[in-house]
Design an enzyme around this catalytic site. Structure first.
Site, PDB file in Angstrom:
ATOM      1  N   HIS A   1       0.728  -1.443  -0.163  1.00 48.81           N
ATOM      2  CA  HIS A   1       0.162  -0.001  -0.319  1.00 48.81           C
ATOM      3  C   HIS A   1       0.620   1.195  -0.060  1.00 48.81           C
ATOM      4  O   HIS A   1       2.192   1.079   0.166  1.00 48.81           O
ATOM      5  CB  HIS A   1      -1.092  -0.352   1.306  1.00 48.81           C
TER       6      HIS A   1
ATOM      7  N   HIS B   1       4.238   1.694   2.503  1.00 51.41           N
ATOM      8  CA  HIS B   1       5.026   1.136   1.700  1.00 51.41           C
ATOM      9  C   HIS B   1       5.500   1.601   0.857  1.00 51.41           C
ATOM     10  O   HIS B   1       7.846   1.592   0.861  1.00 51.41           O
ATOM     11  CB  HIS B   1       5.302  -0.729   1.238  1.00 51.41           C
TER      12      HIS B   1
ATOM     13  N   CYS C   1       2.706 -11.201  19.506  1.00 45.62           N
ATOM     14  CA  CYS C   1       2.003 -10.640  18.831  1.00 45.62           C
ATOM     15  C   CYS C   1       2.100 -10.953  17.695  1.00 45.62           C
ATOM     16  O   CYS C   1       3.035 -10.638  17.170  1.00 45.62           O
ATOM     17  CB  CYS C   1       1.926  -9.263  19.287  1.00 45.62           C
TER      18      CYS C   1
ATOM     19  N   CYS D   1       2.527  -7.842  15.612  1.00 50.90           N
ATOM     20  CA  CYS D   1       4.088  -7.305  15.424  1.00 50.90           C
ATOM     21  C   CYS D   1       5.330  -8.504  15.247  1.00 50.90           C
ATOM     22  O   CYS D   1       6.374  -7.617  15.133  1.00 50.90           O
ATOM     23  CB  CYS D   1       4.607  -7.328  16.627  1.00 50.90           C
TER      24      CYS D   1
ATOM     25  N   CYS E   1      -2.991  -5.722  21.917  1.00 49.63           N
ATOM     26  CA  CYS E   1      -2.095  -5.216  21.252  1.00 49.63           C
ATOM     27  C   CYS E   1      -2.066  -3.727  21.012  1.00 49.63           C
ATOM     28  O   CYS E   1      -3.356  -3.608  20.553  1.00 49.63           O
ATOM     29  CB  CYS E   1      -1.039  -6.249  20.265  1.00 49.63           C
TER      30      CYS E   1
ATOM     31  N   HIS F   1      -2.232  -3.241  17.536  1.00 49.76           N
ATOM     32  CA  HIS F   1      -3.004  -3.586  16.711  1.00 49.76           C
ATOM     33  C   HIS F   1      -4.236  -4.646  17.366  1.00 49.76           C
ATOM     34  O   HIS F   1      -5.354  -4.440  16.101  1.00 49.76           O
ATOM     35  CB  HIS F   1      -2.234  -5.522  16.613  1.00 49.76           C
TER      36      HIS F   1
ATOM     37  N   LYS G   1      -5.783   5.966   9.417  1.00 53.31           N
ATOM     38  CA  LYS G   1      -4.896   5.612  10.041  1.00 53.31           C
ATOM     39  C   LYS G   1      -5.214   5.127   8.879  1.00 53.31           C
ATOM     40  O   LYS G   1      -6.408   4.489   8.507  1.00 53.31           O
ATOM     41  CB  LYS G   1      -5.524   4.901  11.421  1.00 53.31           C
TER      42      LYS G   1
ATOM     43  N   LYS H   1      -6.343  -2.094   6.872  1.00 51.51           N
ATOM     44  CA  LYS H   1      -7.103  -2.969   5.841  1.00 51.51           C
ATOM     45  C   LYS H   1      -9.033  -2.961   6.204  1.00 51.51           C
ATOM     46  O   LYS H   1      -9.535  -2.602   5.138  1.00 51.51           O
ATOM     47  CB  LYS H   1      -6.266  -4.730   5.799  1.00 51.51           C
TER      48      LYS H   1
END
Ligand code: MSP
Length: 472
Positions: A18, A21, A126, A129, A143, A146, A292, A295
């Site tokens: 995405h 990246h 996690c 992570c 977490c 996440h 943020k 997905k």
């Protein structure tokens, strides 16, 4: 010849690339192109981190065997970078044999230094992570990054003596002010280390997917221990000529993974008797239209959707003119469209077009001998030295605007009949400056820079090159 070795993180293959990246990879590409233009011998490496637990989960939901799934995803990542014109020299896959050889060599060296021991890990893990997480760091049992419940693990593992390197790491950071940048990240790491480092588990027994731990059936290498080593794999390690590029000049990462790069990785290298990278630079995270990237929100923009419509250079321009490098930022869809017209088509595209038309019309397509450009480029190299990419790009844009103002004031189209010598000088000065601007733009906007150079190549105007940024 000077060398410059630059890396991006190797990305997880549980999803396709995405915009986040693409941001890191394009930033590395800008820097790699800058050093290539300066005649450095550049090694620019990106790749994929395949041996994670989340790869297995993603393969299951895709209904594919894990190796087939990772082959497909590695292709997706590789071709995305190709389509975005990324100039990486290598693409690392952690399922490759070369990588396994490098990982085994690191393990051997660390073992020879007595830094690996057997122990029992009890605690939370996690998968998001791909990391162990302290109970104190959980938020309502989840977490904090996440928002998922970590797994409780109890298993016999190999441990790495990270705690042994606490003081050495602090000393190194103290003695090398540029080792971790920007400064805010350096402070964050120093205070983390000062709270006390704990040994961490470097193998997993509850998992089968991964690099088997040497001579220990039932254990695989912990994914971060494996993934970080990719930076050595790319240099040919352990072949002796790995010294040609190692140590890396720059590991470019997002701020989310600095603990692994600024603590685990240097400690592993010290233990293995290898030199440390010169710099780890962490850029910020950006949101999309205020949210943020995630997905579940469905806002994980595929960079190829943007570039198919507006071209690669528009995305590159946006990322490094609108988002301060090293800080958090915001990707705004409306603004992305606006800058195409105002900055790219109007400021730059029209300028090139206007000058080309004047030469065509009044100089019979021939430019003649060029004077020296009148742009001072000190700001540019200084900005790159400090990785202030937007400062470099905006500085070049100021020169483009100056050139527009120069033409507006000098009005060569009026002088053409009254002051022929004056007219020719203005045109030649503008072309000389434009060609220098094209050089300065090469790292940021490689296609457009190339087109500007081709438009004014060999002392002639080549109008067949066409518009840089056609009207939308
Ligand atoms: N596989 C590990 C890295 C191993 S490196 C030895 C990993 N992979 S990842 O696929 O999760 O990629 C994380 C990186 O993607 C971040 O560090 C950053 O470079 C980039 N980004 C992901 N989302 C981003 C934003 N929203 N904004 C900016 N960069 C983002 O971690």
């Amino acid at each position: 010849m000077n060398k410059f070795y630059i890396t991006t993180p190797i990305y997880y293959v549980n999803d396709k690339p995405h915009l986040g990246h693409a941001y890191t990879t394009i930033a590395a590409d800008v820097i790699a192109r800058y050093y290539r233009q300066k005649d450095y011998d550049v090694l620019f490496v990106t790749g994929v981190d395949e041996n994670a637990q989340k790869t297995v989960q993603a393969a299951m939901s895709a209904g594919k065997p894990v190796d087939e799934y990772t082959n497909d995803m590695a292709d997706t990542w590789r071709t995305t970078w190709e389509k975005l014109g990324i100039s990486n020299d290598q693409f690392i896959r952690t399922t490759s044999n070369e990588h396994k050889v490098a990982v085994y060599e690191i393990i051997k060296r660390v073992q020879d230094n007595n830094d690996i021991y057997k122990g029992t890990y009890k605690g939370f893990y996690c998968v998001g992570c791909e990391s162990f997480i302290k109970e104190a760091d959980l938020a309502d049992g989840l977490c904090p990054d996440h928002k998922t419940k970590p797994e409780w693990l109890e298993e016999d593992n190999f441990f790495f003596k990270l705690s042994k390197y606490q003081q050495q790491l602090l000393d190194h950071i103290e003695a090398h002010p540029d080792f971790i940048q920007p400064l805010s990240r350096r402070h964050e790491i120093v205070s983390f280390i000062k709270q006390g480092l704990q040994d961490f588990s470097v193998s997993r027994s509850s998992q089968q997917w991964g690099i088997p731990w040497p001579d220990e059936p039932g254990q695989v290498v912990y994914v971060w221990f494996d993934a970080l080593t990719n930076y050595l794999t790319a240099t040919g390690f352990p072949d002796e000529d790995f010294h040609k590029f190692w140590p890396a000049n720059l590991h470019l990462v997002g701020k989310d993974i600095i603990k692994f790069h600024c603590i685990y990785w240097p400690a592993m290298l010290i233990s293995a008797g290898l030199p440390l990278p010169e710099q780890i630079f962490a850029h910020g995270f950006f949101t999309i239209d205020g949210q943020k990237i995630s997905k579940s929100l469905g806002n994980a923009i595929d960079p190829l959707n943007l570039t198919n419509e507006f071209g690669i250079d528009t995305l590159r321009y946006y990322l490094f003119s609108e988002i301060p490098f090293g800080e958090d930022g915001e990707f705004n869809n409306q603004r992305f469209k606006t800058i195409y017209t105002t900055d790219l088509a109007d400021d730059l595209g029209n300028l090139v077009q206007r000058v080309a038309v004047l030469i065509n019309k009044h100089l019979d397509e021939t430019i003649g001998d060029l004077p020296e450009p009148t742009i001072n480029t000190d700001f540019y190299d200084q900005a790159f030295q400090n990785l202030k990419l937007p400062v470099a790009l905006k500085g070049v844009w100021q020169e483009i605007r100056n050139l527009n103002v120069y033409l507006q004031e000098q009005k060569p189209w009026e002088k053409v009949s009254t002051d022929r010598t004056g007219f020719e000088h203005i045109i030649r000065q503008t072309v000389a400056n434009l060609l220098l601007i094209a050089n300065l733009l090469t790292p940021f906007l490689p296609d457009s820079a190339q087109k500007i150079k081709a438009t004014f190549a060999d002392g002639k105007v080549h109008s067949d090159i066409g518009l840089l940024f056609p009207k939308k």
